[in-house]
Design a protein around this motif. Structure first.
Motif, short mmCIF file in Angstrom:
data_model
loop_
_atom_site.label_atom_id
_atom_site.label_comp_id
_atom_site.label_asym_id
_atom_site.label_seq_id
_atom_site.Cartn_x
_atom_site.Cartn_y
_atom_site.Cartn_z
N ILE A 45 7.22 -11.46 5.12
CA ILE A 45 7.08 -12.93 5.16
C ILE A 45 5.65 -13.34 4.80
O ILE A 45 5.43 -14.25 3.99
CB ILE A 45 7.45 -13.46 6.56
CG1 ILE A 45 8.96 -13.33 6.79
CG2 ILE A 45 7.02 -14.92 6.72
CD1 ILE A 45 9.38 -13.56 8.23
N LEU A 46 4.66 -12.66 5.35
CA LEU A 46 3.27 -13.00 5.06
C LEU A 46 2.93 -12.76 3.59
O LEU A 46 2.20 -13.54 2.97
CB LEU A 46 2.33 -12.18 5.95
CG LEU A 46 2.29 -12.56 7.43
CD1 LEU A 46 1.33 -11.65 8.18
CD2 LEU A 46 1.87 -14.01 7.61
N ASN A 47 3.47 -11.68 3.01
CA ASN A 47 3.20 -11.40 1.60
C ASN A 47 3.89 -12.41 0.68
O ASN A 47 3.34 -12.79 -0.36
CB ASN A 47 3.63 -9.98 1.25
CG ASN A 47 2.54 -8.96 1.51
OD1 ASN A 47 1.60 -8.84 0.74
ND2 ASN A 47 2.67 -8.24 2.60
N LEU A 48 5.08 -12.84 1.05
CA LEU A 48 5.76 -13.88 0.26
C LEU A 48 4.98 -15.19 0.30
O LEU A 48 4.83 -15.88 -0.72
CB LEU A 48 7.19 -14.09 0.78
CG LEU A 48 8.22 -13.06 0.34
CD1 LEU A 48 9.54 -13.30 1.05
CD2 LEU A 48 8.43 -13.10 -1.18
N THR A 247 2.23 -0.34 -0.94
CA THR A 247 1.17 -0.99 -1.70
C THR A 247 0.72 -0.13 -2.88
O THR A 247 0.56 -0.62 -4.00
CB THR A 247 -0.04 -1.28 -0.78
OG1 THR A 247 0.37 -2.13 0.29
CG2 THR A 247 -1.17 -1.95 -1.54
N GLU A 248 0.53 1.16 -2.62
CA GLU A 248 0.12 2.07 -3.70
C GLU A 248 1.19 2.14 -4.78
O GLU A 248 0.87 2.15 -5.98
CB GLU A 248 -0.15 3.46 -3.12
CG GLU A 248 -1.40 3.53 -2.25
CD GLU A 248 -1.60 4.90 -1.64
OE1 GLU A 248 -0.74 5.79 -1.86
OE2 GLU A 248 -2.62 5.10 -0.95
N LYS A 249 2.45 2.18 -4.37
CA LYS A 249 3.56 2.25 -5.33
C LYS A 249 3.62 0.98 -6.18
O LYS A 249 3.77 1.05 -7.41
CB LYS A 249 4.88 2.43 -4.57
CG LYS A 249 6.11 2.55 -5.46
CD LYS A 249 6.13 3.85 -6.21
CE LYS A 249 7.42 4.01 -6.98
NZ LYS A 249 7.44 5.23 -7.81
N ILE A 250 3.51 -0.18 -5.54
CA ILE A 250 3.59 -1.46 -6.27
C ILE A 250 2.40 -1.62 -7.20
O ILE A 250 2.55 -2.02 -8.36
CB ILE A 250 3.68 -2.63 -5.28
CG1 ILE A 250 5.04 -2.61 -4.57
CG2 ILE A 250 3.50 -3.97 -5.99
CD1 ILE A 250 5.17 -3.61 -3.43
N TYR A 251 1.18 -1.30 -6.72
CA TYR A 251 -0.01 -1.45 -7.56
C TYR A 251 0.01 -0.48 -8.74
O TYR A 251 -0.54 -0.77 -9.80
CB TYR A 251 -1.28 -1.23 -6.74
CG TYR A 251 -1.69 -2.44 -5.93
CD1 TYR A 251 -1.39 -3.72 -6.37
CD2 TYR A 251 -2.40 -2.30 -4.75
CE1 TYR A 251 -1.77 -4.83 -5.63
CE2 TYR A 251 -2.79 -3.41 -4.01
CZ TYR A 251 -2.48 -4.67 -4.47
OH TYR A 251 -2.86 -5.78 -3.74
N HIS A 252 0.65 0.69 -8.54
CA HIS A 252 0.77 1.65 -9.64
C HIS A 252 1.70 1.12 -10.72
O HIS A 252 1.51 1.38 -11.91
CB HIS A 252 1.30 2.99 -9.11
CG HIS A 252 1.43 4.04 -10.15
ND1 HIS A 252 0.33 4.68 -10.71
CD2 HIS A 252 2.52 4.56 -10.77
CE1 HIS A 252 0.75 5.54 -11.62
NE2 HIS A 252 2.07 5.50 -11.67
N ALA A 261 -4.40 -7.49 0.99
CA ALA A 261 -5.20 -6.26 1.02
C ALA A 261 -4.94 -5.49 2.32
O ALA A 261 -4.70 -6.09 3.38
CB ALA A 261 -6.67 -6.60 0.90
N LEU A 262 -5.01 -4.17 2.23
CA LEU A 262 -4.68 -3.31 3.37
C LEU A 262 -5.51 -3.63 4.62
O LEU A 262 -4.98 -3.75 5.72
CB LEU A 262 -4.87 -1.83 2.99
CG LEU A 262 -3.88 -1.26 1.96
CD1 LEU A 262 -4.25 0.18 1.64
CD2 LEU A 262 -2.46 -1.33 2.50
N TYR A 263 -6.82 -3.77 4.41
CA TYR A 263 -7.71 -3.98 5.56
C TYR A 263 -8.51 -5.27 5.37
O TYR A 263 -8.90 -5.58 4.25
CB TYR A 263 -8.66 -2.78 5.71
CG TYR A 263 -7.92 -1.48 5.89
CD1 TYR A 263 -7.31 -1.18 7.11
CD2 TYR A 263 -7.79 -0.58 4.84
CE1 TYR A 263 -6.61 0.01 7.28
CE2 TYR A 263 -7.08 0.60 5.00
CZ TYR A 263 -6.49 0.89 6.22
OH TYR A 263 -5.79 2.04 6.38
N PRO A 264 -8.65 -6.05 6.44
CA PRO A 264 -8.31 -5.75 7.84
C PRO A 264 -6.87 -6.11 8.24
O PRO A 264 -6.54 -6.11 9.42
CB PRO A 264 -9.30 -6.62 8.62
CG PRO A 264 -9.46 -7.83 7.75
CD PRO A 264 -9.36 -7.35 6.33
#
Length: 295
Positions: A45-48, A247-252, A261-264
């Motif tokens: 939800i937050l990413n959408l 995240t790594e899969k999508i960015y690849h 972003a992963l952090y924080p």
């Protein structure tokens, strides 16, 4: 609260875990699964919302020009567009610049363009930003009617559909979260109820000799909190691994995809997950002990 009292509470919690180890394990697993699914819905939800906000803040009109326009006609068209009310910027993008951008977006897959045999099918265009995203549709319709314009497109429809999807997922997600939270509270309360039932006579005697409700309640409350805390820790760890891998899969695959972003971000997710586990455990134990305190 003195040291002996704290030691008594901790001893009672450990003893309860030993007596009801299978139910305790079931409670931890239920909390873990529930919080993991809840956390994944929360992340989606937050990413959408992030994606929709990102698109809305960058809404622009791409105006593709008809082939054969002279440089003078193109410049005149650019000035005409810039003179419209609500226009913020007008940027000309040539066919060559458009192809160069496209090659960069393809990255390692730019070899696919060899099939074009050095031809460039992309048109000249203008990239237009507006002062108010709500006026995009009206401005695009005006530009579409200008001579020399092949088509004027914008991403407003994409943003609206994305918000619709986010709204639907939010409703479904919160419904599932509520069901999972209820199931988790039910299992934890039943786990602790077994301990409470086995010690109901001891509880009654303690009440008669003057023990306060909170003195009786604390060991069971701590047991529920510990069950929820362990489940929350495991769920937070699994969420961290899953989101990092996704995240790594999508960015690849799509390097420019606007994920959070992963952090924080993951630190906040982990903290929320653990606190939710503790709250669910505390609520489950409170429900289970309540009626046995009425002596």
């Amino acid at each position: 609260m003195n040291y002996q009292t704290v030691e008594y509470f901790i001893r009672e919690v450990m003893l309860s875990f030993k007596r009801n180890n299978w139910m305790a394990l079931a409670s931890v697993l239920t909390v873990t699964i529930s919080l993991f699914i809840l956390g994944m819905f929360f992340i989606i939800i937050l990413n959408l919302n992030q994606m929709a906000s990102n698109l809305e803040s960058q809404v622009q009109i791409s105006v593709y020009l008809k082939n054969g326009l002279s440089q003078k006609e193109t410049q005149a068209l650019g000035k005409k567009i810039a003179a419209l009310n609500g226009i913020e910027t007008v940027k000309y993008v040539s066919k060559a610049q458009a192809m160069e951008r496209f090659q960069k977006q393809l990255g390692d897959q730019k070899y696919l363009l060899t099939a074009l045999d050095n031809t460039n099918p992309l048109p000249d265009s203008f990239e237009i930003t507006v002062e108010n995203p709500n006026t995009v549709k009206d401005i695009a319709e005006k530009i579409q009617s200008f001579s020399g314009v092949d088509t004027a497109v914008f991403a407003q429809d994409v943003v609206e559909h994305l918000f619709d999807i986010a709204r639907m997922i939010r409703i479904i997600g919160f419904s599932i979260m509520a069901v999972l939270a209820g199931a988790t509270i039910f299992i934890i309360s039943n786990t602790i109820r077994l301990t409470v039932f086995a010690r109901r006579r001891e509880i009654a005697i303690m009440k008669y000799v003057g023990a306060t409700d909170w003195f009786i309640r604390w060991p069971f409350l701590l047991e529920g909190v510990l069950l929820g805390f362990i489940g929350g820790i495991i769920a937070a760890f699994l969420l961290n691994i899953t989101y990092t891998a996704l995240t790594e899969k999508i960015y690849h695959t799509i390097a420019f995809f606007p994920l959070i972003a992963l952090y924080p971000f993951l630190h906040y997710v982990a903290l929320s997950t653990i606190l939710s586990g503790i709250a669910i455990g505390a609520l489950g134990s409170t429900i289970s002990i309540k009626r046995f305190l009425k002596v």
